[in-house]
Design a protein around this motif. Structure first.
Motif, PDB file in Angstrom:
ATOM      1  N   MET A 182       4.214  38.919  29.256  1.00 18.58           N
ATOM      2  CA  MET A 182       5.085  39.870  29.949  1.00 18.58           C
ATOM      3  C   MET A 182       6.475  39.521  29.531  1.00 18.58           C
ATOM      4  N   LEU A 183       6.666  38.012  29.532  1.00 18.87           N
ATOM      5  CA  LEU A 183       8.097  37.395  29.420  1.00 18.87           C
ATOM      6  C   LEU A 183       8.344  37.594  27.888  1.00 18.87           C
ATOM      7  N   ALA A 184       7.471  37.347  26.946  1.00 16.88           N
ATOM      8  CA  ALA A 184       7.579  37.422  25.519  1.00 16.88           C
ATOM      9  C   ALA A 184       8.055  38.843  25.039  1.00 16.88           C
ATOM     10  N   ASN A 185       7.250  39.901  25.577  1.00 13.70           N
ATOM     11  CA  ASN A 185       7.631  41.399  25.341  1.00 13.70           C
ATOM     12  C   ASN A 185       8.818  41.811  26.082  1.00 13.70           C
ATOM     13  N   TYR A 186       9.198  41.306  27.178  1.00 13.93           N
ATOM     14  CA  TYR A 186      10.486  41.561  27.773  1.00 13.93           C
ATOM     15  C   TYR A 186      11.741  41.223  26.950  1.00 13.93           C
ATOM     16  N   PHE A 187      11.623  39.942  26.584  1.00 12.86           N
ATOM     17  CA  PHE A 187      12.667  39.371  25.622  1.00 12.86           C
ATOM     18  C   PHE A 187      12.691  40.112  24.384  1.00 12.86           C
ATOM     19  N   LEU A 188      11.326  40.373  23.600  1.00 11.15           N
ATOM     20  CA  LEU A 188      11.483  40.910  22.487  1.00 11.15           C
ATOM     21  C   LEU A 188      12.048  42.551  22.389  1.00 11.15           C
ATOM     22  N   GLN A 189      11.847  43.185  23.675  1.00 13.66           N
ATOM     23  CA  GLN A 189      12.584  44.478  23.808  1.00 13.66           C
ATOM     24  C   GLN A 189      13.874  44.349  23.991  1.00 13.66           C
ATOM     25  N   MET A 190      14.269  43.266  24.592  1.00 14.75           N
ATOM     26  CA  MET A 190      15.981  43.290  25.000  1.00 14.75           C
ATOM     27  C   MET A 190      16.575  42.651  23.898  1.00 14.75           C
ATOM     28  N   TYR A 191      16.218  41.944  22.799  1.00 17.93           N
ATOM     29  CA  TYR A 191      17.041  41.670  21.839  1.00 17.93           C
ATOM     30  C   TYR A 191      16.780  42.581  20.608  1.00 17.93           C
ATOM     31  N   SER A 192      15.464  43.299  20.588  1.00 22.99           N
ATOM     32  CA  SER A 192      15.410  44.268  19.581  1.00 22.99           C
ATOM     33  C   SER A 192      16.420  45.495  19.866  1.00 22.99           C
ATOM     34  N   LYS A 193      16.717  45.705  21.073  1.00 19.89           N
ATOM     35  CA  LYS A 193      17.781  46.604  21.701  1.00 19.89           C
ATOM     36  C   LYS A 193      18.980  46.113  21.365  1.00 19.89           C
ATOM     37  N   MET A 194      19.441  44.872  21.495  1.00 18.06           N
ATOM     38  CA  MET A 194      20.491  44.302  21.452  1.00 18.06           C
ATOM     39  C   MET A 194      21.068  44.102  19.932  1.00 18.06           C
ATOM     40  N   PHE A 195      19.989  43.858  19.040  1.00 16.33           N
ATOM     41  CA  PHE A 195      20.452  43.407  17.491  1.00 16.33           C
ATOM     42  C   PHE A 195      20.057  44.849  16.675  1.00 16.33           C
ATOM     43  N   ASN A 196      19.769  45.941  17.399  1.00 18.74           N
ATOM     44  CA  ASN A 196      19.192  47.265  16.767  1.00 18.74           C
ATOM     45  C   ASN A 196      18.437  46.832  15.812  1.00 18.74           C
ATOM     46  N   LYS A 197      17.178  46.269  16.125  1.00 21.67           N
ATOM     47  CA  LYS A 197      15.965  46.018  15.464  1.00 21.67           C
ATOM     48  C   LYS A 197      14.925  47.074  15.700  1.00 21.67           C
ATOM     49  N   ASN A 209      10.552  25.582  29.078  1.00 26.75           N
ATOM     50  CA  ASN A 209      10.089  26.543  30.069  1.00 26.75           C
ATOM     51  C   ASN A 209      10.733  27.949  29.657  1.00 26.75           C
ATOM     52  N   VAL A 210      11.200  29.012  30.404  1.00 26.52           N
ATOM     53  CA  VAL A 210      11.355  30.300  30.254  1.00 26.52           C
ATOM     54  C   VAL A 210      12.566  30.202  29.210  1.00 26.52           C
ATOM     55  N   ARG A 211      13.512  29.655  29.368  1.00 23.39           N
ATOM     56  CA  ARG A 211      14.724  29.299  28.337  1.00 23.39           C
ATOM     57  C   ARG A 211      14.103  29.093  26.873  1.00 23.39           C
ATOM     58  N   GLU A 212      13.312  28.267  26.789  1.00 25.85           N
ATOM     59  CA  GLU A 212      12.757  27.985  25.338  1.00 25.85           C
ATOM     60  C   GLU A 212      12.252  29.402  24.717  1.00 25.85           C
ATOM     61  N   LEU A 213      11.421  29.875  25.578  1.00 21.68           N
ATOM     62  CA  LEU A 213      10.533  31.138  25.160  1.00 21.68           C
ATOM     63  C   LEU A 213      11.776  32.154  24.897  1.00 21.68           C
ATOM     64  N   GLN A 214      12.631  32.243  25.773  1.00 20.64           N
ATOM     65  CA  GLN A 214      13.722  33.280  25.203  1.00 20.64           C
ATOM     66  C   GLN A 214      14.622  33.032  24.028  1.00 20.64           C
ATOM     67  N   ASN A 215      14.970  31.798  23.683  1.00 21.14           N
ATOM     68  CA  ASN A 215      15.716  31.268  22.711  1.00 21.14           C
ATOM     69  C   ASN A 215      14.515  31.701  21.318  1.00 21.14           C
ATOM     70  N   ILE A 216      13.540  31.229  21.409  1.00 20.84           N
ATOM     71  CA  ILE A 216      12.497  31.220  20.347  1.00 20.84           C
ATOM     72  C   ILE A 216      12.370  32.975  19.914  1.00 20.84           C
ATOM     73  N   THR A 217      12.267  33.857  20.987  1.00 15.27           N
ATOM     74  CA  THR A 217      12.031  35.144  20.918  1.00 15.27           C
ATOM     75  C   THR A 217      13.263  35.743  20.281  1.00 15.27           C
ATOM     76  N   GLU A 218      14.496  35.507  20.801  1.00 16.98           N
ATOM     77  CA  GLU A 218      15.653  35.830  19.962  1.00 16.98           C
ATOM     78  C   GLU A 218      15.813  35.350  18.434  1.00 16.98           C
ATOM     79  N   ARG A 219      15.082  34.200  18.414  1.00 18.72           N
ATOM     80  CA  ARG A 219      15.247  33.657  16.683  1.00 18.72           C
ATOM     81  C   ARG A 219      14.484  34.728  16.105  1.00 18.72           C
ATOM     82  N   LEU A 220      13.070  34.810  16.404  1.00 16.20           N
ATOM     83  CA  LEU A 220      12.188  35.558  15.781  1.00 16.20           C
ATOM     84  C   LEU A 220      12.755  37.114  15.644  1.00 16.20           C
TER      85      LEU A 220
END
Length: 462
Positions: free
Chosen positions: A326-341, A362-373
């Motif tokens: 749930m968290l990974a997909n949440y960050f995926l959608q968030m950054y895809s929209k933010m970076f127009n991907k 923890n969650v911050r590491e997952l968020q950072n990795i998802t942003e990088r991906l």
């Protein structure tokens, strides 16, 4: 912390005692101080926390205009309402130029007076909030809700709901990256103080020699670099919530000053003898065991019990693994929209690797990795081949890293060579030069590793 109601203070300066008494009757919802002398009034302003001054213009000795000048020199944030029996345009303009907030005539209209004072105090609150916001560097994205449906998180949600209803001091415990500030914000914005300021202090990031000034503020000239007056975080948070993050990083002397501020509900700016009443809720957070720190004489016991009225513990991500998809997909959608991907999903194999990983950050590491991906991603589905090596060689599955050595080398070669090829737009000659290998060796490696140039499908522009 709302048992005692803190009333704004109005200082009346007038040489007519009957006028003073009239003001006192009209201002029954305020803390009223009064004097018939400009000199005595200035002395009170140095010692008391004054919100609004009602100042008569015509007085013996130091007249109202001189008193106004001196007040603005002492504290530019005090609003002064001039009062006189004769209202002339020239006098009003002069007073406004000197910094007066408003101008009323005797005999005064009670409703007009109360409205002027109300607006002045409301303006002061807005100025405090603006000053705080100007000092903050807001992140590019703020979460409205905490993400997660794991049973451990459901307990946290229940706790937030119960705690938010009251005004009790809360201590949030949790490892770095578990979302302590997010929980503190959630408590505040579901509390009766939700429309008032929420002010944060990261005790770990502020240098020790600046922390006292940051918390309590300072007067002009309090120290070498104090060229202007500054409001501290306690004052900026007045009527709202103050969040003290990583409070264990304070030294013992600063802990004592924090304790006094909480107990007495008042502070003093550096370089000032004046006490300022505060009405705030304290929420603090730590990533260490404060009880253990108390036993080791690293944290004050009396402050610990003041802060730990309601303890709230946040689980690390490794204890709520069902939330990872749930968290990974949440960050995926968030950054895809933010970076127009146009990145739509994470592959099942990649998600399994994410679930198996221990997540020390923890969650911050997952968020950072998802942003990088997302930032580096070119395909619609994120493959496990894009994941960092430390996630791919996680020991959570019971596999020894030694047995994964060949796989790790293979993964490193794949990511490294692919990165160089993409950098050179798949020009094999240029890529070979950057890799310092023969072009034929590069072609062999491309075939061996099964590398392919990504060809996006044609998409109609919308």
């Amino acid at each position: 912390m709302t048992e005692e109601k803190f009333l704004p203070t109005v200082l009346v300066i007038d040489d007519n005692q009957s006028v003073i008494e009239s003001f006192k009757v009209a201002l029954d919802n305020y803390n009223v101080l009064a004097t018939n002398s400009g000199e005595i009034a200035l002395d009170k302003i140095k010692k008391e926390d004054i919100n609004v001054v009602l100042l008569d213009i015509l007085m013996p000795g130091m007249d109202g205009m001189d008193v106004l000048r001196k007040i603005k020199e002492l504290d530019k944030n005090i609003d002064v309402i001039m009062v006189t029996a004769i209202k002339t345009v020239k006098t009003a303009i002069e007073a406004m130029k000197l910094g007066a907030y408003d101008y009323i005539t005797k005999p005064f209209d009670v409703d007009e007076l109360l409205e002027s004072i109300r607006k002045a105090i409301e303006r002061q609150g807005l100025l405090r909030e603006v000053e705080y916001l100007k000092s903050e560097l807001s992140p590019p994205f703020m979460f409205d809700d905490i993400v997660g449906s794991d049973e451990n998180m459901k307990k946290v949600y229940d706790m937030i709901t119960d705690v938010a209803k009251g005004d009790t001091t809360v201590l949030i415990n949790g490892e770095s990256g578990t979302g302590k500030e997010l929980v503190a914000r959630s408590i505040h914005f579901h509390s009766p103080r939700k429309d008032r300021p929420f002010v944060t202090v990261d005790c770990a990031s502020i240098p020790e020699n600046l922390l006292e000034s940051e918390l309590f503020g300072h007067e002009r000239g309090a120290f070498t670099d104090a060229t202007t007056q500054k409001l501290g975080r306690f004052e900026l948070a007045n009527t709202g919530t103050l969040f003290l993050d990583e409070i264990s990083n304070m030294d013992m002397a600063m802990q004592g000053k924090i304790l006094r501020a909480i107990q007495e509900r008042e502070i003093q700016r550096l370089g000032s003898q004046k006490t300022i009443k505060i009405d705030i809720r304290i929420i603090s957070a730590t990533n260490i065991d404060l009880k253990k720190a108390v036993k080791e004489n690293a944290f004050r016991e009396d402050l610990y019990y003041r802060l730990n009225v309601i303890p709230l513990s946040l689980p690390p991500l490794r204890e709520r693994k069902s939330d990872i998809p749930m968290l990974a997909n949440y960050f995926l959608q968030m950054y895809s929209k933010m970076f127009n991907k146009d990145i739509q999903d994470i592959s099942k194999q990649a998600m399994n690797y994410l679930i198996d990983y221990n997540w020390p950050g923890n969650v911050r590491e997952l968020q950072n990795i998802t942003e990088r991906l997302v930032t580096l991603g070119k395909e619609k589905i994120i493959s496990h081949k894009r994941l960092p090596l430390d996630i791919l060689i996680s020991e959570e599955k019971g596999i020894k890293p030694k047995k994964l050595f060949k796989g790790a080398v293979h993964q490193f070669e794949t990511q490294y060579i692919l990165g160089v090829l993409e950098k050179t737009n798949w020009n094999q000659t240029n890529a070979a030069k950057l890799l310092n290998i023969h072009r034929n060796t590069l072609i062999w490696k491309i075939n061996l590793l099964g590398l392919r140039k990504f060809q996006p499908k044609h998409q109609n522009k919308t």
